[in-house]
Structure formats: C-alpha cells, structure tokens
Motif scaffolding. Structure first.
Motif, PDB file in Angstrom:
ATOM      1  N   LEU A  59       0.532  -0.636  -0.254  1.00 32.57           N
ATOM      2  CA  LEU A  59       0.308  -0.252  -0.235  1.00 32.57           C
ATOM      3  C   LEU A  59       0.474   0.963   0.488  1.00 32.57           C
ATOM      4  CD1 LEU A  59      -3.156  -0.647   2.277  1.00 32.57           C
ATOM      5  CD2 LEU A  59      -3.077  -0.635  -0.028  1.00 32.57           C
ATOM      6  N   ALA A  60       1.924   0.831   1.003  1.00 33.87           N
ATOM      7  CA  ALA A  60       2.805   2.500   0.914  1.00 33.87           C
ATOM      8  C   ALA A  60       3.411   2.830  -0.573  1.00 33.87           C
ATOM      9  CB  ALA A  60       3.930   2.048   1.701  1.00 33.87           C
ATOM     10  N   ASP A  61       3.627   1.511  -1.243  1.00 31.48           N
ATOM     11  CA  ASP A  61       3.986   2.233  -2.709  1.00 31.48           C
ATOM     12  C   ASP A  61       3.065   2.383  -3.521  1.00 31.48           C
ATOM     13  OD1 ASP A  61       7.190   1.065  -1.866  1.00 31.48           O
ATOM     14  OD2 ASP A  61       6.557  -1.027  -2.256  1.00 31.48           O
ATOM     15  N   ALA A  62       2.170   1.576  -3.526  1.00 34.30           N
ATOM     16  CA  ALA A  62       0.792   1.923  -4.140  1.00 34.30           C
ATOM     17  C   ALA A  62       0.564   3.038  -4.492  1.00 34.30           C
ATOM     18  CB  ALA A  62      -0.555   1.188  -4.166  1.00 34.30           C
ATOM     19  N   ALA A  63       0.726   3.691  -3.069  1.00 33.75           N
ATOM     20  CA  ALA A  63       0.096   5.259  -3.054  1.00 33.75           C
ATOM     21  C   ALA A  63       1.129   6.046  -3.693  1.00 33.75           C
ATOM     22  CB  ALA A  63       0.303   5.728  -1.677  1.00 33.75           C
ATOM     23  N   ILE A  77     -11.135  -5.035  -1.895  1.00 34.53           N
ATOM     24  CA  ILE A  77     -11.488  -4.595  -0.613  1.00 34.53           C
ATOM     25  C   ILE A  77     -11.663  -2.577  -0.838  1.00 34.53           C
ATOM     26  CG2 ILE A  77     -11.980  -4.494   2.061  1.00 34.53           C
ATOM     27  CD1 ILE A  77     -10.096  -6.560   1.538  1.00 34.53           C
ATOM     28  N   ALA A  78     -13.437  -2.476  -0.702  1.00 29.65           N
ATOM     29  CA  ALA A  78     -13.318  -0.438  -0.552  1.00 29.65           C
ATOM     30  C   ALA A  78     -13.969  -0.268   0.511  1.00 29.65           C
ATOM     31  CB  ALA A  78     -14.674  -1.110  -2.019  1.00 29.65           C
ATOM     32  N   ASP A  79     -14.130  -1.567   1.372  1.00 27.61           N
ATOM     33  CA  ASP A  79     -14.353  -1.147   2.476  1.00 27.61           C
ATOM     34  C   ASP A  79     -13.768   0.597   3.501  1.00 27.61           C
ATOM     35  OD1 ASP A  79     -16.287  -3.351   3.773  1.00 27.61           O
ATOM     36  OD2 ASP A  79     -15.218  -3.425   2.948  1.00 27.61           O
ATOM     37  N   VAL A  80     -13.606   1.693   4.349  1.00 28.59           N
ATOM     38  CA  VAL A  80     -13.533   2.674   4.424  1.00 28.59           C
ATOM     39  C   VAL A  80     -13.507   2.322   5.632  1.00 28.59           C
ATOM     40  CG1 VAL A  80     -12.800   4.777   4.942  1.00 28.59           C
ATOM     41  CG2 VAL A  80     -13.391   4.383   2.249  1.00 28.59           C
ATOM     42  N   ILE A  81     -11.818   1.616   6.754  1.00 30.09           N
ATOM     43  CA  ILE A  81     -12.417   1.893   7.749  1.00 30.09           C
ATOM     44  C   ILE A  81     -11.808   2.691   9.131  1.00 30.09           C
ATOM     45  CG2 ILE A  81     -11.567   0.302  10.272  1.00 30.09           C
ATOM     46  CD1 ILE A  81     -13.468  -1.634   7.834  1.00 30.09           C
ATOM     47  N   ASP A  82     -12.568   3.318   8.978  1.00 30.18           N
ATOM     48  CA  ASP A  82     -12.413   4.409  10.115  1.00 30.18           C
ATOM     49  C   ASP A  82     -12.886   4.256  11.533  1.00 30.18           C
ATOM     50  OD1 ASP A  82     -14.994   5.057  10.443  1.00 30.18           O
ATOM     51  OD2 ASP A  82     -15.661   6.433   8.960  1.00 30.18           O
ATOM     52  N   GLY A  83     -13.557   2.973  11.959  1.00 36.22           N
ATOM     53  CA  GLY A  83     -13.094   2.461  13.257  1.00 36.22           C
ATOM     54  C   GLY A  83     -12.749   1.462  13.329  1.00 36.22           C
ATOM     55  N   ARG A  84     -13.513   0.145  14.144  1.00 37.23           N
ATOM     56  CA  ARG A  84     -12.265  -0.334  14.267  1.00 37.23           C
ATOM     57  C   ARG A  84     -12.773  -1.737  14.243  1.00 37.23           C
ATOM     58  NH1 ARG A  84     -13.741  -2.702  20.783  1.00 37.23           N
ATOM     59  NH2 ARG A  84     -15.509  -3.035  21.033  1.00 37.23           N
ATOM     60  N   LEU A 124     -17.822   5.884  -1.651  1.00 27.84           N
ATOM     61  CA  LEU A 124     -17.026   6.011  -2.599  1.00 27.84           C
ATOM     62  C   LEU A 124     -16.085   5.275  -3.672  1.00 27.84           C
ATOM     63  CD1 LEU A 124     -16.731   8.882  -3.761  1.00 27.84           C
ATOM     64  CD2 LEU A 124     -14.915   9.757  -2.793  1.00 27.84           C
ATOM     65  N   PRO A 125     -15.685   4.346  -2.350  1.00 24.05           N
ATOM     66  CA  PRO A 125     -15.215   4.107  -3.506  1.00 24.05           C
ATOM     67  C   PRO A 125     -16.002   2.642  -4.196  1.00 24.05           C
ATOM     68  CG  PRO A 125     -13.738   3.728  -1.397  1.00 24.05           C
ATOM     69  CD  PRO A 125     -15.108   4.593  -1.333  1.00 24.05           C
ATOM     70  N   PHE A 126     -17.215   1.656  -3.735  1.00 22.01           N
ATOM     71  CA  PHE A 126     -17.883   1.461  -4.546  1.00 22.01           C
ATOM     72  C   PHE A 126     -18.708   2.119  -5.721  1.00 22.01           C
ATOM     73  CE2 PHE A 126     -18.037  -0.708   0.088  1.00 22.01           C
ATOM     74  CZ  PHE A 126     -17.941  -2.005  -0.731  1.00 22.01           C
ATOM     75  N   THR A 127     -18.519   3.287  -5.676  1.00 15.75           N
ATOM     76  CA  THR A 127     -19.228   4.366  -6.998  1.00 15.75           C
ATOM     77  C   THR A 127     -18.513   4.083  -7.757  1.00 15.75           C
ATOM     78  OG1 THR A 127     -20.299   5.752  -5.350  1.00 15.75           O
ATOM     79  CG2 THR A 127     -19.926   7.096  -7.606  1.00 15.75           C
ATOM     80  N   VAL A 162      -9.225   5.436  -1.306  1.00 14.71           N
ATOM     81  CA  VAL A 162      -9.341   4.216  -1.254  1.00 14.71           C
ATOM     82  C   VAL A 162      -9.588   4.222  -2.152  1.00 14.71           C
ATOM     83  CG1 VAL A 162     -10.908   2.128   0.003  1.00 14.71           C
ATOM     84  CG2 VAL A 162      -9.545   3.364   1.422  1.00 14.71           C
ATOM     85  N   ALA A 163     -10.983   4.922  -3.336  1.00 15.03           N
ATOM     86  CA  ALA A 163     -11.477   4.980  -4.182  1.00 15.03           C
ATOM     87  C   ALA A 163     -10.448   5.713  -5.620  1.00 15.03           C
ATOM     88  CB  ALA A 163     -12.232   6.753  -4.153  1.00 15.03           C
TER      89      ALA A 163
END
Length: 334
Positions: A102-106, A136-143, A211-214, A159-160
C-alpha cells in the motif's frame, strides 16, 4: 440453450476450498451444472494474511495450473476465483507477482498502479484463474478485527483511487474484479465469521464512506460482493448478503448492473440461526446471483434443496434461472 433446475441450482454456487484436494467433490458438481470454484486459504492463513510456508513449498505454478486444467476438462468456462487483495490476503503468493504494498501503491500514478495490478492478473490468468475476490473497498474509520490488515486505508478518496486503478488493471488482463464488501463495514465489534454481529453506523456515514464502490462501478467492475453482516441503517434483520434492501440500494441508487456475489453464507452473522439452505434461498430472493459457500459433500443436498424450493414456489424458478444466467454470462466472458 435451455438448462434444468438441477443445473441452475449448481450454477449459482461458488464452493470454497482451503486446498487443492477437491476433485472428488468438484468433478461431479461440475458434471451436474456447477461452473465455479473458489480456491481459498486455511483459517490460519486467513488470520495471518499470508500463505503458509508448507503451501509455498508444495504449490508450484505447474501444480496449481494442472489442478485447474483437470476441472476445466469438465467445465471449459469454469470460474476460478481467489482472494487477491492489495494490502490483504494474496492467495497467489509465490505463484504470481505480488500486488504492490500500500505504501508503494500510494506513490504510483493511476496508470502505473493499474499496470502493476495488470501484471499480477495476467500471470493469474495464465494459471487458469478468472476472478479475484477483490478489491476491498471498505473504509475503516473505526475498529474491525475482521478486516484488520486487509483494507486500503481510512480515507474514502484515497481508497477510491486505489480501488479504481485495481479494477481497471485486473480487468484489462481478463480477470473479473469482485469489489467488496458492499455497502462497506467501517466499524464492527467482532468478526462476523465467528459471531453474529451487526453494523450500527448511521446511514449518511455509510453512504459517505461508499465512495470507493462508486469509483469501482465507474471503473467497470464486473462484480460486487455484499457483506456478511446486517447493516442496521438499511435492514436490521438480514445480513447484507440476504437483504433485499441492501441489494436494491446497490442496483438502484448505485446503478450497478453486473454480477452480485454473496459473502460466505456459512458465517454466523449471515446465517443468524437459519439453515444454510434457508440462507441461500433468502440470498437469491434478495437478488444475489452467485452464492459463496463452503465446499464439501453437502453441495448435492444444498442444490437439491434449492431445486425443491423452486418446484414448491418457495423460491422463484425465474429468479434462480436469472441468477444462473448471470453467472454463466460472466464465465463465458473469459
């Protein structure tokens, strides 16, 4: 071509196996109308987010490819699915080039990232794989222990972008991307594969995080996977994969026209005390097309139960036929 209820009932099942020793189950299943298999991982590998050293030593590209070719002798248009997640589980570890970290992808441009995803998918295609249960398009801003170590970050826009590049690159190689887990599970108190748990997040928050699903739909994702737990804001009773409200949201508000894949119907948060057959019927009636289930000798009984439900009118034979046609269309597209 006209298909029987028996053939349709098997065509809509995606049996999952944690190893390659499944010919005794899959060959008769395919002969009776099945057309999909998920080559998965063990629970230990799933938790570790990595393939075991034993698997890496034993599975070579030639071994993996030979197993698939044997199944394709029974079903030339076989859908062969794997988990190949950027930032998460990569079932093809050691068999195909890894997806970028992910660090490289960004740090990559959209085109460069799509090219990296294409390289992985192109190698997978040569092995006989035709479907990635990803991104995986889920945005995790909790746990969320279920998705910990598998998602692409807490920022919906980031993520989108990653999801869009993944879908474009993978599908350019001829692999179906199955974007998951609609409508997004930002915060769960427990793992739905182990516990009956529900998403309690407010509707507006869920839709903002979607938004990532869109983006995936705009990028042309051929399939979307619904989640394994109830989404209280839309349907407090039924898991996303058995919820007409959630699937109608995907079809109508998100205007998705492709293949809808359920998450694992064997999960406690999806079963919710019902039998697997009852849950499969509910998922089909809600609008799912391809149902993810554990593979094994029980597949015949499950298929026969679906046929009996269609004959009795508990399940619309037309809905079963429509779902099977959608699956076969995806299979033939490869």
């Amino acid at each position: 071509m006209t298909y029987s209820l028996d053939q349709d009932a098997r065509a809509i099942l995606l049996p999952a196996f944690d190893g390659l020793d499944f010919a005794d189950v899959m060959e008769p299943f395919l002969e009776k109308g099945g057309c999909s298999v998920l080559i998965g991982e063990t629970r230990a590998e799933y938790v570790a987010r990595a393939m075991s050293q034993e698997r890496l030593a034993a599975e070579t590209p030639a071994v993996f490819q030979a197993v698939i070719e044997k199944l394709k002798a029974r079903c030339p248009d076989l859908i062969v699915a794997v988990d190949q997640e950027m930032g998460g589980i990569q079932r093809l570890q050691g068999l195909a080039p890894d997806l970028p970290e992910l660090a490289d992808a960004a740090g990559l441009s959209d085109d460069a990232l799509a090219d990296r995803c294409f390289a992985t998918a192109d190698a997978a295609r040569k092995l006989g794989v035709s479907m990635f249960l990803a991104p995986i398009a889920d945005v995790i801003d909790g746990r969320n222990s279920w998705l910990q170590g598998r998602t692409m970050g807490p920022d919906a826009e980031t993520v989108a972008r990653l999801v869009s590049a993944y879908v474009k690159g993978v599908q350019r190689a001829g692999i179906t991307a199955v974007t998951k887990h609609f409508p997004g599970f930002n915060n769960l108190d427990a793992d739905p594969a182990l516990v009956d748990v529900s998403l309690q997040t407010a509707r507006d928050h869920i839709l903002a995080n979607a938004l990532p699903f869109t983006a995936a739909i705009a990028a042309g994702t051929k399939a979307v996977m619904t989640g394994p737990a109830p989404v209280f804001a839309f349907d407090a009773k039924n898991a996303a994969s058995t919820s007409a409200a959630v699937i109608n949201l995907l079809r109508e508000q998100f205007a998705f026209k492709g293949l809808i894949v359920s998450d694992d119907l064997d999960s406690p948060a999806t079963l919710r005390g019902h039998s697997l057959l009852e849950t499969a019927i509910a998922s089909l009636k809600a609008g799912a097309d391809l149902l993810l289930v554990a593979g094994g000798p029980h597949l015949d009984a499950l298929s026969d139960g679906l046929v009996a439900a269609a004959q009795a009118g508990t399940l619309s034979a037309e809905r079963l036929s429509d779902a099977a046609a959608r699956v076969r269309k995806n299979a033939a597209g490869h």
